[in-house]
Design an enzyme around this catalytic site. Structure first.
Site, PDB file in Angstrom:
ATOM      1  N   GLY A 101      36.419  41.869  44.772  1.00 15.36           N
ATOM      2  CA  GLY A 101      35.044  41.902  45.271  1.00 15.36           C
ATOM      3  C   GLY A 101      34.070  42.616  44.362  1.00 15.36           C
ATOM      4  O   GLY A 101      32.868  42.565  44.602  1.00 15.36           O
ATOM      5  N   SER A 159      46.433  37.211  39.641  1.00 12.90           N
ATOM      6  CA  SER A 159      45.891  35.947  40.141  1.00 12.90           C
ATOM      7  C   SER A 159      44.741  35.470  39.265  1.00 12.90           C
ATOM      8  O   SER A 159      44.144  36.227  38.517  1.00 12.90           O
ATOM      9  CB  SER A 159      45.414  36.131  41.572  1.00 12.90           C
ATOM     10  OG  SER A 159      44.443  37.152  41.610  1.00 12.90           O
ATOM     11  N   ARG A 160      44.474  34.190  39.395  1.00 15.00           N
ATOM     12  CA  ARG A 160      43.250  33.638  38.818  1.00 15.00           C
ATOM     13  C   ARG A 160      42.121  33.859  39.813  1.00 15.00           C
ATOM     14  O   ARG A 160      42.356  34.169  40.978  1.00 15.00           O
ATOM     15  CB  ARG A 160      43.428  32.135  38.564  1.00 15.00           C
ATOM     16  CG  ARG A 160      44.453  31.835  37.493  1.00 15.00           C
ATOM     17  CD  ARG A 160      44.420  30.362  37.143  1.00 15.00           C
ATOM     18  NE  ARG A 160      45.464  30.016  36.192  1.00 15.00           N
ATOM     19  CZ  ARG A 160      45.352  30.181  34.868  1.00 15.00           C
ATOM     20  NH1 ARG A 160      44.252  30.688  34.351  1.00 15.00           N
ATOM     21  NH2 ARG A 160      46.337  29.820  34.066  1.00 15.00           N
ATOM     22  N   ALA A 161      40.890  33.670  39.337  1.00 16.01           N
ATOM     23  CA  ALA A 161      39.726  33.845  40.204  1.00 16.01           C
ATOM     24  C   ALA A 161      39.818  32.906  41.394  1.00 16.01           C
ATOM     25  O   ALA A 161      40.213  31.745  41.257  1.00 16.01           O
ATOM     26  CB  ALA A 161      38.458  33.555  39.427  1.00 16.01           C
ATOM     27  N   THR A 183      37.137  33.390  44.261  1.00 19.25           N
ATOM     28  CA  THR A 183      35.679  33.248  44.428  1.00 19.25           C
ATOM     29  C   THR A 183      34.941  34.105  43.405  1.00 19.25           C
ATOM     30  O   THR A 183      33.726  34.135  43.386  1.00 19.25           O
ATOM     31  CB  THR A 183      35.260  33.714  45.838  1.00 19.25           C
ATOM     32  OG1 THR A 183      35.731  35.050  46.011  1.00 19.25           O
ATOM     33  CG2 THR A 183      35.880  32.841  46.906  1.00 19.25           C
ATOM     34  N   SER A 184      35.679  34.816  42.557  1.00 24.82           N
ATOM     35  CA  SER A 184      35.050  35.723  41.596  1.00 24.82           C
ATOM     36  C   SER A 184      34.875  35.030  40.249  1.00 24.82           C
ATOM     37  O   SER A 184      35.427  33.963  40.026  1.00 24.82           O
ATOM     38  CB  SER A 184      35.920  36.964  41.431  1.00 24.82           C
ATOM     39  OG  SER A 184      37.085  36.639  40.696  1.00 24.82           O
ATOM     40  N   THR A 214      42.307  38.726  36.979  1.00 21.36           N
ATOM     41  CA  THR A 214      43.012  39.382  35.876  1.00 21.36           C
ATOM     42  C   THR A 214      43.693  38.342  34.984  1.00 21.36           C
ATOM     43  O   THR A 214      43.662  38.451  33.752  1.00 21.36           O
ATOM     44  CB  THR A 214      44.036  40.384  36.449  1.00 21.36           C
ATOM     45  OG1 THR A 214      43.320  41.421  37.115  1.00 21.36           O
ATOM     46  CG2 THR A 214      44.900  40.980  35.361  1.00 21.36           C
ATOM     47  N   ASP A 217      38.282  36.433  55.231  1.00 22.36           N
ATOM     48  CA  ASP A 217      38.910  37.512  54.471  1.00 22.36           C
ATOM     49  C   ASP A 217      39.167  38.660  55.437  1.00 22.36           C
ATOM     50  O   ASP A 217      38.474  39.668  55.410  1.00 22.36           O
ATOM     51  CB  ASP A 217      37.980  37.925  53.320  1.00 22.36           C
ATOM     52  CG  ASP A 217      38.735  38.543  52.166  1.00 22.36           C
ATOM     53  OD1 ASP A 217      39.969  38.676  52.267  1.00 22.36           O
ATOM     54  OD2 ASP A 217      38.102  38.889  51.162  1.00 22.36           O
ATOM     55  N   LYS A 254      33.844  44.223  49.433  1.00 22.26           N
ATOM     56  CA  LYS A 254      34.515  43.664  50.609  1.00 22.26           C
ATOM     57  C   LYS A 254      34.512  44.661  51.756  1.00 22.26           C
ATOM     58  O   LYS A 254      34.334  44.302  52.908  1.00 22.26           O
ATOM     59  CB  LYS A 254      35.958  43.297  50.263  1.00 22.26           C
ATOM     60  CG  LYS A 254      36.072  42.014  49.462  1.00 22.26           C
ATOM     61  CD  LYS A 254      37.516  41.550  49.378  1.00 22.26           C
ATOM     62  CE  LYS A 254      37.603  40.331  48.463  1.00 22.26           C
ATOM     63  NZ  LYS A 254      38.985  39.860  48.305  1.00 22.26           N
TER      64      LYS A 254
END
Lengths: 497, 497
Positions: free
Chosen positions: B173, B199-201, B203-204, B208, B261, B293
């Site tokens: 977030g 993880s991949r994006a 919603t961002s 990383t 979420d 968040k």
């Protein structure tokens, strides 16, 4: 961007789907994956669709918008027409959806946003599902009222310019309960305006429209329906062609696979359809029983009060009648077998099912008493008289003739594959499970095969001996016949004591 | 019935779709419409798919099972292979779903049924959505625990045979908060085993894994990942190839479009992945701030307690650190710009963002203190030393080399289209809206275009003059550039007072 329309011979049922070539660079289709819909614009019209990627240039080229059958039909333009395609803006009701998921009570404006989105097919099934489940956890009577109003206003609104437009409806769940096909002709024969729109089966072996279709055409449009009502004072048509409360159909398409059936959605669904159909008075059949939708009296009372609250605010006179939902009504279950029972009652045949006749008389009597000229308590006798004189039968025949001949081959003939389901032991029938009977009749092929279904030979309270038949299964399709016989053998749905 | 496999050049993304000819009578495909899935069986394997009808015999013939790309790939047999196709039996978890919608608290067994269905892709998106929304309205800590355990057990479980396997995770977030790429190499350089899956994006503008991919390959399978960890004591790979808690990915695919979420799903998602990755100790970064968040301290405390409750029961030592989430961390937002910041910190460059460096040292210090040899309070100094000596940079370089070269062209080069967003008036920066900054960076093309994003030039507390640049936008794609500039012009996401 501009693309040209390419119709595809693929039927995606209710879903609008757009196939884009992976080489359609300007749209970068991989970015659209599952995230949101696209808007297809041509002339003044807009269609929303989900995107799928195509890697076969023979199917969809880089400059083409491949439309599956429902989308192509809804867009209504010729192949090769240039259309504008762009990512759809976020739907107006998205904020209301998030608020409802968060436990909020929605305002009339927020509910209006939701219904507007649904009417334009802007939401995916997962969004509709989220809305319905959030509503199932908490919804006020005022929200139910706002939902009903917004749903009624989202489609066509019929108007009859008459002070009394009568309808009768059942919340469903009891097989064979085909009273509408008797009550509507009786009421029309008495002189009440009875423009009845009815539904096809959703989870049951037959809806009123499925059963009527055995006798006449039911997919009339609004003009055709008006002509029949003007001529006969009533009709019994399928509501789907008349575009009444179309959002209800959108919601049902998600409620059905989820088996969601909450009081609030039931009230909004039924009352919005009646408002849109121009009804002024509604008699509501609410069966209560262990296998019915309403299992206990307290839940039935809550539902009745919610119906009364919303109907009163929208100016619809409603009368809710709690009826016996402890076993199926009549003998036949399935379109042709139910139509046969209806005709037997109207013809006064000796073998006509007494429970169906009695229930119909009771309900028709209540409707007739809406007539200011009829004394309180005199409705049932008048209904009986209209049946005995043959006036009600002639009315049904006149309506059927005005609507046109049934498109179904075979009509009233029961399915040719027959098997009798025997009692496993001696005893007295203490209950007939509505849900189980409905399931077995559906497995036999009802309502797709109009002759499929079953004929009940024993009822609650009757004594049976081991091996005596409880009911007779009818089917056309051999695979369906085998499945239904197997299911009936495993658990016939009869409780013996 | 037997059909032969026909692969179709149609990509339906995550959905398995089966195209049947309308003439495929034995299955009566019109009956399957939207109601349920079919099961495709070959050898010992079973694949579930939704059905669509095809009217073009050149595409799918009556004896063929037309499989779209994901379904064909997952089934893993050659074109023309005979397969058995039948309606899928009702999923085991359907009763649990109905119970949860009805407000019930589910047992461990019921939650196990749900997760089993999800692992086998037996549920449609509308059913997953219904489950998640029902859980959002009420879920006990015990249910969250059962969900976490079942999710962790549904996929691969890694095991490292070491008493201390460390990981660090952020709930997300806050844009630019790329501390993992510093913390993991520092911890590994100290000697802690740090097999980091990320993880991949969702919603961002960058996950990383997206940022690491600028420096090295990240889509390693389990064997490749083990080889890197054995050689370097750590890794930074994308979790998607390793099949850890795969049900989490199924749930996220529905949570994302619904913007759902909840604390419960967050805890189950993160802890099930860590359990499956074989972690023993987890340091959790929980940013709190008006645009993060977690907006208020009470909600953050509730979340922390839920993390602690579940982690304790599954035998994972967790330490939750509440951090400042009131503005982005570092300067760059977007994969390449964030990677540049990370390298600047590890190289000790003069212009390296101090907030990113400080936060990383603080978190890495807490991880290092897990080492029994390190005195309480000495972790941060040790982390600083490992950065200053270049040991952490060498560790990141060693890991990157072991993982293999980045597949991305351009690497660290920022997007070539550049525009500066000016302050609308004189004032002091009182806040930088994380959500808005993330949205603008995504519009610019991040993370799809690794060089896209933005570089923050002003931070909270700084004075600006009218016309002075607040940040610099970078994009590659001209349409994205225009959209991002427009959005930043409308509302740059900076509050001035």
């Amino acid at each position: 961007m501009q693309l040209t329309v390419r119709p595809l011979a693929i039927d995606t049922f209710r879903e609008n789907t757009l196939l884009l070539s992976r080489d359609c660079r300007a749209l970068r289709p991989e970015r659209l994956a599952g995230v949101r819909k696209v808007e297809i614009q041509v002339g003044g019209r807009t269609l929303l669709a989900a995107v799928v990627i195509c890697d076969d240039p023979a199917l969809v080229g880089p400059g083409e918008a491949g439309l599956t059958q429902p989308a192509f039909r809804r867009l209504g333009v010729a192949a090769g027409t240039p259309v504008h395609v762009a990512p759809a803006p976020p739907p107006a009701g998205a904020a209301a959806l998030r608020a409802k998921i968060g436990g909020a009570t929605l305002t009339d404006v927020q509910i209006g946003d939701v219904i507007h989105d649904l009417a334009e097919h802007r939401w995916s099934d997962m969004e509709i599902s989220a809305f319905l489940v959030a509503c199932a956890s908490f919804m006020t009577p005022e929200e139910t009222l706002a939902l009903t109003r917004a749903m009624a206003n989202a489609g066509r609104r019929l108007s009859w310019n008459r002070p009394l437009v009568a309808d009768k409806h059942c919340i469903g769940g009891v097989p064979g309960n085909r009273t509408s096909l008797i009550v509507a002709p009786v009421a029309a024969a008495h002189g009440l305006l009875t423009p009845k729109t009815s539904s096809r089966a959703i989870t049951s072996p037959a809806g009123t429209a499925d059963t009527m279709e055995v006798l006449a055409r039911v997919d009339l449009d609004e003009d055709e329906m008006r002509a029949v009502v003007e001529r006969c004072g009533g009709c019994i048509v399928w509501g789907g062609r008349v575009n009444l409360s179309p959002v209800d159909d959108v919601l049902i398409s998600v409620e059905r696979p989820l088996s969601l059936d909450t009081p609030e959605q039931m009230v909004a669904s039924i009352l919005s359809k009646k408002m849109a159909a121009g009804s002024t008075h509604l008699l509501l059949d609410l069966p209560v029983g262990p296998g019915a939708k309403m299992r206990d009296p307290e839940a039935a009372r809550h539902l009745r009060k919610l119906f009364e609250f919303v109907a009163d605010r929208v100016g619809l006179k409603v009368e809710v009648v709690e009826t016996d939902g402890s076993q199926p009504v009549g003998r036949g279950v399935g379109p042709a077998l139910e139509a046969r029972d209806v005709l037997a009652v109207l013809r006064g045949e000796a073998g006509a099912p007494a429970d169906l006749a009695e229930k119909s008389v009771r309900l028709a009597g209540r409707l007739i008493e809406l007539d200011p000229e009829v004394a309180g308590g005199a409705g049932a006798a008048r209904a009986r008289e209209l049946i005995a004189s043959g006036a009600a039968l002639r009315k049904l025949e006149a309506i059927a003739e005005a609507q046109g001949p049934s498109p179904l081959a075979g009509g009233l003939t029961p399915g040719s594959r027959v098997c009798e389901i025997p009692a496993a032991r001696d005893g007295t029938v203490t209950g007939v499970d509505c849900l189980r009977i409905a399931r077995i009749a559906r497995l036999a092929g009802a309502p797709t095969d109009p002759g499929a279904g079953l004929d009940l030979l024993k009822r609650r309270g009757e004594r049976v001996r081991k091996g005596e038949p409880l009911y007779r299964l009818h089917a056309e399709d051999p695979a369906d016949f085998a499945l239904a016989c197997e299911a009936a053998g495993e658990d016939p749905g009869f409780a013996l004591a």
